[in-house]
Structures are given as structure tokens and as C-alpha cells.
Design an enzyme around this catalytic site. Structure first.
Site, PDB file in Angstrom:
ATOM      1  N   HIS A 295      57.662  97.499   5.814  1.00  0.00           N
ATOM      2  CA  HIS A 295      57.850  98.702   6.647  1.00  0.00           C
ATOM      3  C   HIS A 295      58.723  99.728   5.927  1.00  0.00           C
ATOM      4  O   HIS A 295      58.480 100.924   5.994  1.00  0.00           O
ATOM      5  CB  HIS A 295      58.458  98.332   8.006  1.00  0.00           C
ATOM      6  CG  HIS A 295      57.579  97.428   8.829  1.00  0.00           C
ATOM      7  ND1 HIS A 295      56.234  97.654   8.975  1.00  0.00           N
ATOM      8  CD2 HIS A 295      57.843  96.297   9.528  1.00  0.00           C
ATOM      9  CE1 HIS A 295      55.706  96.705   9.741  1.00  0.00           C
ATOM     10  NE2 HIS A 295      56.663  95.869  10.086  1.00  0.00           N
TER      11      HIS A 295
ATOM     12  N   LEU B 215      53.753 122.613   9.055  1.00  0.00           N
ATOM     13  CA  LEU B 215      53.029 121.397   9.470  1.00  0.00           C
ATOM     14  C   LEU B 215      53.558 120.865  10.804  1.00  0.00           C
ATOM     15  O   LEU B 215      54.772 120.800  11.016  1.00  0.00           O
ATOM     16  CB  LEU B 215      53.217 120.313   8.389  1.00  0.00           C
ATOM     17  CG  LEU B 215      52.662 118.923   8.730  1.00  0.00           C
ATOM     18  CD1 LEU B 215      51.138 118.918   8.714  1.00  0.00           C
ATOM     19  CD2 LEU B 215      53.206 117.871   7.752  1.00  0.00           C
TER      20      LEU B 215
ATOM     21  N   ASN C 276      51.496  96.965   6.091  1.00  0.00           N
ATOM     22  CA  ASN C 276      52.871  96.800   5.581  1.00  0.00           C
ATOM     23  C   ASN C 276      53.214  95.320   5.443  1.00  0.00           C
ATOM     24  O   ASN C 276      53.832  94.899   4.461  1.00  0.00           O
ATOM     25  CB  ASN C 276      53.884  97.442   6.545  1.00  0.00           C
ATOM     26  CG  ASN C 276      53.763  98.943   6.596  1.00  0.00           C
ATOM     27  OD1 ASN C 276      53.082  99.541   5.784  1.00  0.00           O
ATOM     28  ND2 ASN C 276      54.437  99.551   7.562  1.00  0.00           N
TER      29      ASN C 276
ATOM     30  N   ASP D 115      48.355 100.864   8.243  1.00  0.00           N
ATOM     31  CA  ASP D 115      48.255  99.409   8.396  1.00  0.00           C
ATOM     32  C   ASP D 115      48.512  98.709   7.067  1.00  0.00           C
ATOM     33  O   ASP D 115      48.260  99.279   6.006  1.00  0.00           O
ATOM     34  CB  ASP D 115      46.847  99.070   8.921  1.00  0.00           C
ATOM     35  CG  ASP D 115      46.803  97.706   9.583  1.00  0.00           C
ATOM     36  OD1 ASP D 115      47.872  97.074   9.734  1.00  0.00           O
ATOM     37  OD2 ASP D 115      45.698  97.269   9.953  1.00  0.00           O
TER      38      ASP D 115
ATOM     39  N   TRP E  15      51.311  93.744   2.529  1.00  0.00           N
ATOM     40  CA  TRP E  15      51.891  94.224   1.262  1.00  0.00           C
ATOM     41  C   TRP E  15      53.131  93.393   0.927  1.00  0.00           C
ATOM     42  O   TRP E  15      53.327  92.968  -0.211  1.00  0.00           O
ATOM     43  CB  TRP E  15      52.253  95.701   1.419  1.00  0.00           C
ATOM     44  CG  TRP E  15      52.857  96.367   0.221  1.00  0.00           C
ATOM     45  CD1 TRP E  15      52.198  97.037  -0.766  1.00  0.00           C
ATOM     46  CD2 TRP E  15      54.251  96.432  -0.105  1.00  0.00           C
ATOM     47  NE1 TRP E  15      53.090  97.515  -1.696  1.00  0.00           N
ATOM     48  CE2 TRP E  15      54.365  97.158  -1.314  1.00  0.00           C
ATOM     49  CE3 TRP E  15      55.419  95.950   0.485  1.00  0.00           C
ATOM     50  CZ2 TRP E  15      55.580  97.422  -1.922  1.00  0.00           C
ATOM     51  CZ3 TRP E  15      56.645  96.205  -0.121  1.00  0.00           C
ATOM     52  CH2 TRP E  15      56.719  96.940  -1.313  1.00  0.00           C
TER      53      TRP E  15
ATOM     54  N   ARG F 295      55.068  91.824  19.068  1.00  0.00           N
ATOM     55  CA  ARG F 295      55.502  91.207  17.801  1.00  0.00           C
ATOM     56  C   ARG F 295      56.819  90.455  18.016  1.00  0.00           C
ATOM     57  O   ARG F 295      57.532  90.720  18.983  1.00  0.00           O
ATOM     58  CB  ARG F 295      55.702  92.281  16.736  1.00  0.00           C
ATOM     59  CG  ARG F 295      54.393  92.911  16.381  1.00  0.00           C
ATOM     60  CD  ARG F 295      54.482  93.800  15.190  1.00  0.00           C
ATOM     61  NE  ARG F 295      53.139  94.218  14.853  1.00  0.00           N
ATOM     62  CZ  ARG F 295      52.737  94.649  13.686  1.00  0.00           C
ATOM     63  NH1 ARG F 295      53.596  94.747  12.695  1.00  0.00           N
ATOM     64  NH2 ARG F 295      51.494  94.995  13.467  1.00  0.00           N
TER      65      ARG F 295
ATOM     66  N   SER G 150      41.904 100.799  17.308  1.00  0.00           N
ATOM     67  CA  SER G 150      43.088 100.169  17.904  1.00  0.00           C
ATOM     68  C   SER G 150      43.806 101.042  18.929  1.00  0.00           C
ATOM     69  O   SER G 150      45.030 101.176  18.881  1.00  0.00           O
ATOM     70  CB  SER G 150      44.073  99.729  16.815  1.00  0.00           C
ATOM     71  OG  SER G 150      43.482  98.750  16.003  1.00  0.00           O
TER      72      SER G 150
HETATM   73  C1  FPP Z   1      51.455  98.376  10.323  1.00  0.00           C
HETATM   74  O1  FPP Z   1      51.564  97.365   9.355  1.00  0.00           O
HETATM   75  C2  FPP Z   1      52.657  99.154  10.417  1.00  0.00           C
HETATM   76  C3  FPP Z   1      53.466  99.284  11.524  1.00  0.00           C
HETATM   77  C4  FPP Z   1      53.257  98.597  12.799  1.00  0.00           C
HETATM   78  C5  FPP Z   1      54.673 100.112  11.478  1.00  0.00           C
HETATM   79  C6  FPP Z   1      54.539 101.411  10.762  1.00  0.00           C
HETATM   80  C7  FPP Z   1      55.869 101.877  10.416  1.00  0.00           C
HETATM   81  C8  FPP Z   1      56.218 102.483   9.270  1.00  0.00           C
HETATM   82  C9  FPP Z   1      55.280 102.861   8.194  1.00  0.00           C
HETATM   83  C10 FPP Z   1      57.634 102.746   9.098  1.00  0.00           C
HETATM   84  C11 FPP Z   1      58.144 104.090   9.244  1.00  0.00           C
HETATM   85  C12 FPP Z   1      57.452 105.103  10.017  1.00  0.00           C
HETATM   86  C13 FPP Z   1      58.008 106.283  10.346  1.00  0.00           C
HETATM   87  C14 FPP Z   1      57.188 107.296  11.035  1.00  0.00           C
HETATM   88  C15 FPP Z   1      59.418 106.620  10.022  1.00  0.00           C
HETATM   89  P1  FPP Z   1      51.489  95.866   9.836  1.00  0.00           P
HETATM   90  O2  FPP Z   1      52.876  95.383  10.076  1.00  0.00           O
HETATM   91  O3  FPP Z   1      50.576  95.763  11.007  1.00  0.00           O
HETATM   92  O4  FPP Z   1      50.878  95.163   8.582  1.00  0.00           O
HETATM   93  P2  FPP Z   1      49.964  93.852   8.568  1.00  0.00           P
HETATM   94  O5  FPP Z   1      48.725  94.188   9.355  1.00  0.00           O
HETATM   95  O6  FPP Z   1      49.693  93.653   7.117  1.00  0.00           O
HETATM   96  O7  FPP Z   1      50.761  92.753   9.175  1.00  0.00           O
END
Ligand code: FPP
Length: 245
Positions: free
Chosen positions: A32, A126, A17, A15, A20, A66, A191
Site C-alpha cells: 500500500h 485537475l 498492492n 489493485d 506486489w 479485511r 467491483s
Molecule cells: C488494492 O490492493 C488496494 C487497496 C485496497 C488500497 C489502495 C490504497 C492505496 C494505493 C494507498 C494510498 C491511496 C491514497 C489515495 C493516498 P489489494 O490490497 O487489494 O491487493 P491484492 O489484490 O494483491 O491483495
């Protein structure tokens, strides 16, 4: 770190991204993209420490809500990551599995998922599970549906349905259950991730946003796990007696 105190199965909600990226005045998708780097580092750590299973929540059943541009960007990112990473994972003897309801993804992505899984199917290192359009409630519902069909066909008596049988029909049936759950970015929620499977997991929450989650952060989580006493409903004295038996 002794292997007996290492978790066998780590499950992570990646969580933060978006936050950040926002702190850096960047578009959410930049967050992401940076998250993919953190995925690589986490996988590397797990390989080096002989963790058996790593499950990452990449896209929940709720993430379709989203904005369309973000969903589309995420899909492109998954396609790119699969294209680039599948052979690298294979070389590291990693077995890749995608868990979740894949029917809703476009055909190209579904095909790539299947190809990557087939390529790595016989690997013995793994086990990397990517949860995509996954929901814990969906997982349990599917398991129940399968059992209901068996009952309908006369192969199973309703009184023989047990927790073990439901568990044996979840996507994680052949794997150790997650013993360490990690969620980044300050939220303290499951979640709808592996809700059944996390029943006895140690829960670790950190304020670090996912793109900042690196080997040192993971080390902290693993050290937290090593310090927990896992009682599974027993009392401490029983465990100590067992350890000395
Ligand atoms: C949550 O952050 C993240 C996601 C919904 C997507 C996760 C995806 C990746 C890390 C990309 C690549 C993954 C793979 C396996 C190749 P958010 O967008 O909910 O962040 P926020 O809560 O700050 O808005």
C-alpha cells in the site's frame, strides 16, 4: 498525443498492492505504501496532460472486511497521505474531493478530509476524487433516497424521475462521466466502483500491479483509449458522417 483523443475523466481501481508485496516477501502494508508513489505519478501525468478528472478507488465499502490490522494501517496511511499531500495538491491547483460514506471513518480522518477539501475547493486544475468507503450501489441508493424525499415532500412527481435526474444526484453530478476505466493486477471486474457512471466507459485491464503502474503504463492505457471508437449506440458510419459534417 492530441487532446481530442485524451480521456476527460479517468477512473482507476488500484489493485494488486498485496500481491506486489507478497512477491517481495514484504507485509501487505508495504504494498500500500508503494501504492502511494504510484498515486503521485498518476496525478502528475494527469496534471501534465490536462485531464479534467481522476477518480481513484482507495477503499471500498467491502474493504472493511479485511483483517483489522490491515484496515488500521490503511487508515494511518490515508491520514499521513492527507497530511503530507494536501498542501502539495493545493500548490498544483488540484481540487481534492473525497467521495463515499465518510461517517464510518474516525473523526480525525473525517476532519482532515474536510480540511483538505476546503483548502483546495476553489482550485481550477485537475479534480482528484478519492473514493473512500465508496460503493456504486451506495451512490445510486443515496440518489434515490434524495429523490424519494422530494416526492414525499411534494416537490417531485414520480413520473418526472428520469435517468438524468438520478445522474444529477450522484456524487459526480457536476463532472464529465468517466470515459476511461483502468484496473490493474489482472482482475477484470468493476467491483461496485462507479457502476452507473461507467456505462459507456472504455475498459482497460493490465496485469501490472498498482505499485508498478507508472507514467509509461498510463500512457499505454491512454493510447488504448485513443484507438477506441466511441459509438454510444450509433453505428460507425453515423459517427464518420457526423465527424465530416
Ligand atoms: C488494492 O490492493 C488496494 C487497496 C485496497 C488500497 C489502495 C490504497 C492505496 C494505493 C494507498 C494510498 C491511496 C491514497 C489515495 C493516498 P489489494 O490490497 O487489494 O491487493 P491484492 O489484490 O494483491 O491483495
Amino acid at each position: 498525443m492530441s487532446t481530442s483523443t485524451l480521456p476527460r475523466h479517468i477512473a482507476i481501481v488500484m489493485d494488486g498492492n498485496g500481491r506486489w508485496a507478497k512477491h517481495r516477501h514484504l507485509p501487505r502494508i508495504a504494498g500500500h505504501k508503494a501504492g502511494v508513489k504510484a498515486v503521485r505519478e498518476t496525478v502528475k501525468f494527469c496534471v501534465e496532460h490536462h485531464i479534467e478528472v481522476l477518480t481513484l478507488f482507495a477503499f471500498s465499502s467491502e474493504n472493511w472486511r479485511r483483517p483489522a490490522v490491515e484496515v488500521n494501517h490503511l487508515m494511518e496511511l490515508f491520514i499521513m497521505a492527507l497530511e503530507r499531500e494536501a498542501t502539495k495538491l493545493h500548490k498544483q491547483n488540484i481540487q481534492l474531493r473525497i467521495i463515499g460514506d465518510r461517517a464510518r471513518f474516525d473523526e480525525k480522518l473525517q476532519k482532515q478530509m474536510a480540511n483538505a477539501e476546503n483548502l483546495t475547493a476553489n482550485n481550477t486544475g485537475l479534480k482528484l476524487l478519492i473514493a473512500a468507503n465508496y460503493g456504486g450501489q451506495w451512490d445510486i441508493t443515496e440518489a434515490c433516497r434524495r429523490l424519494a424525499i422530494d416526492v414525499q415532500q411534494g416537490k417531485l412527481a414520480p413520473e418526472d424521475i428520469s435517468a438524468e435526474l438520478i445522474e444529477a444526484n450522484l456524487v459526480t453530478a457536476d463532472l464529465p462521466l468517466p470515459d476511461l476505466f483502468i484496473r490493474t493486477s489482472g482482475e477484470q471486474r468493476i467491483s461496485n466502483f462507479l457502476i452507473w457512471q461507467l456505462s459507456y466507459a472504455e475498459l482497460y485491464f493490465t496485469d501490472a500491479h498498482w505499485p508498478d503502474f507508472d507514467a509509461s503504463e498510463l500512457k499505454k492505457a491512454v493510447a488504448f483509449f485513443a484507438n477506441r471508437e466511441r459509438r454510444f449506440g450509433h453505428i460507425s458510419e453515423q459517427l464518420r458522417a457526423e465527424n465530416h459534417a
